[in-house]
Design a protein around this motif. Structure first.
Motif, short mmCIF file in Angstrom:
data_model
loop_
_atom_site.label_atom_id
_atom_site.label_comp_id
_atom_site.label_asym_id
_atom_site.label_seq_id
_atom_site.Cartn_x
_atom_site.Cartn_y
_atom_site.Cartn_z
N ASP A 94 8.77 -0.02 -6.33
CA ASP A 94 7.84 -0.90 -7.01
C ASP A 94 6.59 -0.28 -6.52
N LEU A 95 6.37 -0.32 -5.32
CA LEU A 95 5.16 0.39 -4.77
C LEU A 95 4.74 1.57 -5.51
N ALA A 96 5.78 2.47 -5.72
CA ALA A 96 5.59 3.68 -6.06
C ALA A 96 5.13 3.54 -8.07
N ARG A 97 5.60 2.62 -8.58
CA ARG A 97 5.21 2.53 -9.63
C ARG A 97 3.73 1.85 -9.79
N THR A 98 3.43 1.21 -8.84
CA THR A 98 1.92 0.55 -8.80
C THR A 98 0.88 1.79 -8.43
N LEU A 99 1.56 2.73 -7.46
CA LEU A 99 0.63 4.14 -7.54
C LEU A 99 0.97 5.13 -8.47
N ASN A 100 1.68 4.81 -9.36
CA ASN A 100 1.92 5.89 -10.31
C ASN A 100 2.39 6.97 -9.90
N ASN A 128 3.91 -10.44 9.32
CA ASN A 128 4.39 -9.12 8.64
C ASN A 128 3.41 -8.75 7.71
N LYS A 129 3.42 -7.30 7.58
CA LYS A 129 2.34 -6.90 6.60
C LYS A 129 3.18 -6.40 5.52
N PHE A 130 2.49 -6.26 4.18
CA PHE A 130 3.09 -6.03 3.06
C PHE A 130 2.17 -5.12 2.32
N LEU A 131 2.65 -4.31 1.62
CA LEU A 131 1.47 -3.41 0.55
C LEU A 131 1.66 -3.80 -0.99
N ASN A 132 2.93 -4.51 -1.37
CA ASN A 132 3.14 -4.77 -2.55
C ASN A 132 2.83 -6.30 -3.02
N ASN A 197 1.30 -4.44 -8.43
CA ASN A 197 1.62 -4.87 -10.01
C ASN A 197 3.15 -5.18 -9.88
N TYR A 198 4.07 -4.68 -9.40
CA TYR A 198 5.48 -4.62 -9.65
C TYR A 198 6.22 -5.07 -8.63
N TYR A 199 7.23 -5.74 -8.60
CA TYR A 199 8.20 -5.94 -7.81
C TYR A 199 9.66 -6.14 -8.64
N GLY A 200 10.72 -6.44 -7.69
CA GLY A 200 12.30 -6.93 -8.37
C GLY A 200 12.61 -5.59 -9.10
N GLY A 201 12.18 -4.22 -8.92
CA GLY A 201 12.70 -3.13 -9.42
C GLY A 201 12.11 -3.04 -11.04
N GLY A 202 10.74 -3.43 -11.22
CA GLY A 202 9.85 -3.07 -12.37
C GLY A 202 9.59 -4.10 -13.04
N MET A 203 9.69 -5.28 -12.52
CA MET A 203 9.01 -6.44 -13.10
C MET A 203 7.65 -6.56 -12.95
N MET A 204 6.62 -6.44 -13.83
CA MET A 204 5.24 -6.58 -13.67
C MET A 204 4.64 -7.88 -13.56
N ILE A 205 4.71 -8.32 -12.43
CA ILE A 205 4.48 -9.95 -12.06
C ILE A 205 2.99 -10.09 -12.23
N PRO A 207 0.07 -8.17 -13.66
CA PRO A 207 -0.38 -7.08 -14.45
C PRO A 207 -2.06 -6.60 -14.09
N ASN A 208 -2.83 -7.70 -13.78
CA ASN A 208 -4.08 -7.24 -13.41
C ASN A 208 -4.34 -6.78 -11.69
N SER A 209 -3.44 -6.83 -11.05
CA SER A 209 -3.76 -6.37 -9.69
C SER A 209 -4.13 -4.99 -9.69
N LYS A 210 -5.31 -4.85 -8.64
CA LYS A 210 -5.54 -3.27 -8.17
C LYS A 210 -5.15 -3.39 -6.79
N ILE A 211 -4.64 -2.25 -6.27
CA ILE A 211 -4.31 -2.19 -4.97
C ILE A 211 -5.44 -2.06 -3.95
N ASP A 212 -6.55 -1.66 -4.57
CA ASP A 212 -7.52 -1.21 -3.72
C ASP A 212 -8.93 -2.11 -3.98
N ASP A 213 -8.94 -3.43 -4.29
CA ASP A 213 -10.00 -4.14 -4.92
C ASP A 213 -10.35 -5.27 -3.81
N ASN A 214 -9.51 -5.17 -2.87
CA ASN A 214 -9.85 -6.21 -1.46
C ASN A 214 -9.56 -7.63 -2.01
#
Length: 292
Positions: A94-100, A128-132, A197-205, A207-214
Motif C-alpha cells: 500500500d505504501l508503494a501505491r501511495t508513492l506511485n 511504533n513508527k509508521f509510514l502509511n 492513501n491506501y491500506y488493506g491491499g488497495g483500499m483508498m481509506i 483519498p485526500n492524504s498527502k504523505i509530505d504535508d505534515n
C-alpha cells in the motif's frame, strides 16, 4: 554508491528468489557496490539496516511488504541517516501505491537507479513508527482474523474469510477521541489515522492524504448496521466512502488521542498489537528520504 537489499522471504507471494537475478542483471553494468541479504524473523530488517548504515551503506532497499518497509524505515530513523528504497513484493504494497511506485520488481529497480529522492512524513503511534496507516476497529480485526486463515488458504480467499468472520463477531467500539482541542465520545466501526492513501491491499481509506504535508488525515466510520456496512465497505476501495456523510467523517490534525476502556486491536501498517487505555498518534519530528 553502496546499496543494501533486504529481502523478507515470507512476505507476500513466494517469488523472492526471482528478484536476485534481476538485481544482478540490473547492476552488472553499474559501479554501485551492493549486498543482498534476507531476514529470518520479526525486527531483523531494522537491525540489519542499522548494521549496514554503520558501514556507510547509503541506500537500504526493502524487498517485501509494508511491514518490511516499516522495519527498514525504523532503522533509518534510529540511525538518523540513510535513504529508503522499496521493491514492493508483499501482499498489500500500500505504501508503494501511495508513492506511485511500479509493482513490477524490474521497474521498481529502475526507480532505484534513477535515484529520485522524496522527503515524506513519518508518524508515531505509541513507540511504533509508521509510514502509511494505523487504525483501530473493524479493519484491524480483519487483519487479525485473516491471519487465522492464511495458513490454510491463499490470498483473496483468506482475506474474504477474514472479512466474513469479522462481520460475524465484531462489535463496535466505544472510544473517546481528542484532536485539535476537540473531545468527543463515539461508538465507532473504525478509526484510521492516515499518512498515506491506501491500506488493506488497495483500499483508498484516505483519498485526500498527502504523505509530505505534515498532517495526519483521520477517517472515522461510526457505528452502522452490518447490512449497511456491506454497502459502504466496497466504496472504500475507490475512496468514495465519504459520500456516506451520516456515517463517515474526515478530520485533519497533527496529533490524535484515542481512549478505550475495553481491549482493542491496533493495526500498524499491517502489524497487529493489542491495546487498552490511551493510544497516542502524532507525526514524527523529522521526515525520511525515500526513492520514489
Amino acid at each position: 554508491m553502496k546499496i543494501l537489499f533486504i529481502i523478507n522471504p515470507v512476505a507476500g507471494k513466494n517469488r523472492k528468489k526471482d528478484i536476485i537475478p534481476i538485481i544482478k542483471n540490473k547492476f552488472k553494468s553499474t559501479d554501485h557496490k551492493y549486498i543482498i541479504t534476507q531476514t529470518k524473523e520479526i525486527d531483523d530488517a531494522r537491525l540489519i539496516t542499522m548494521k549496514y548504515l554503520k558501514q556507510d551503506y547509503e541506500i537500504i532497499v526493502a524487498i517485501g511488504g509494508d511491514g518490511t518497509v516499516r522495519e527498514v524505515a525504523s532503522g533509518i530513523k534510529e540511525m538518523n541517516k540513510g535513504i529508503l528504497g522499496i521493491i514492493p513484493m508483499g501482499t498489500g504494497n500500500d505504501l508503494a501505491r501511495t508513492l506511485n511506485l511500479p509493482l513490477s520488481p524490474s521497474k521498481a529497480l529502475d526507480r532505484i537507479l534513477d535515484y529520485n529522492i522524496k522527503n515524506i512524513n513519518i508518524a508515531n503511534v505509541e513507540e511504533n513508527k509508521f509510514l502509511n496507516v494505523a487504525s483501530i476497529g473493524f479493519d484491524a480485526e480483519i487483519v487479525k482474523n485473516t491471519k487465522i486463515f492464511k495458513g490454510l488458504f491463499k490470498g483473496k480467499l483468506a482475506y474474504t474469510l477474514g472479512v466474513l468472520r469479522t462481520l460475524f463477531i465484531f462489535k463496535p467500539k466505544s472510544v473517546t477521541i481528542k484532536y485539535n482541542g476537540i473531545e468527543k465520545n463515539e461508538k465507532v466501526l473504525l478509526v484510521a489515522v492516515a499518512n498515506g492513501n491506501y491500506y488493506g491491499g488497495g483500499m483508498m481509506i484516505s483519498p485526500n492524504s498527502k504523505i509530505d504535508d505534515n498532517q495526519l488525515d483521520i477517517c472515522i466510520i461510526k457505528n452502522i448496521s452490518k447490512i449497511k456496512l456491506l454497502f459502504l465497505f466496497p466504496s472504500v476501495y475507490n475512496g468514495k466512502h465519504g459520500k456516506y456523510k451520516k456515517y463517515v467523517e474526515f478530520i485533519r490534525a497533527n496529533s490524535l488521542n484515542i481512549y478505550s476502556k475495553e481491549k482493542i486491536f491496533l493495526n500498524i501498517d499491517g502489524d497487529i498489537l493489542e491495546k487498552k487505555g490511551l493510544i497516542q498518534f502524532n507525526l514524527y519530528n523529522k521526515n525520511i528520504k525515500v526513492i520514489g
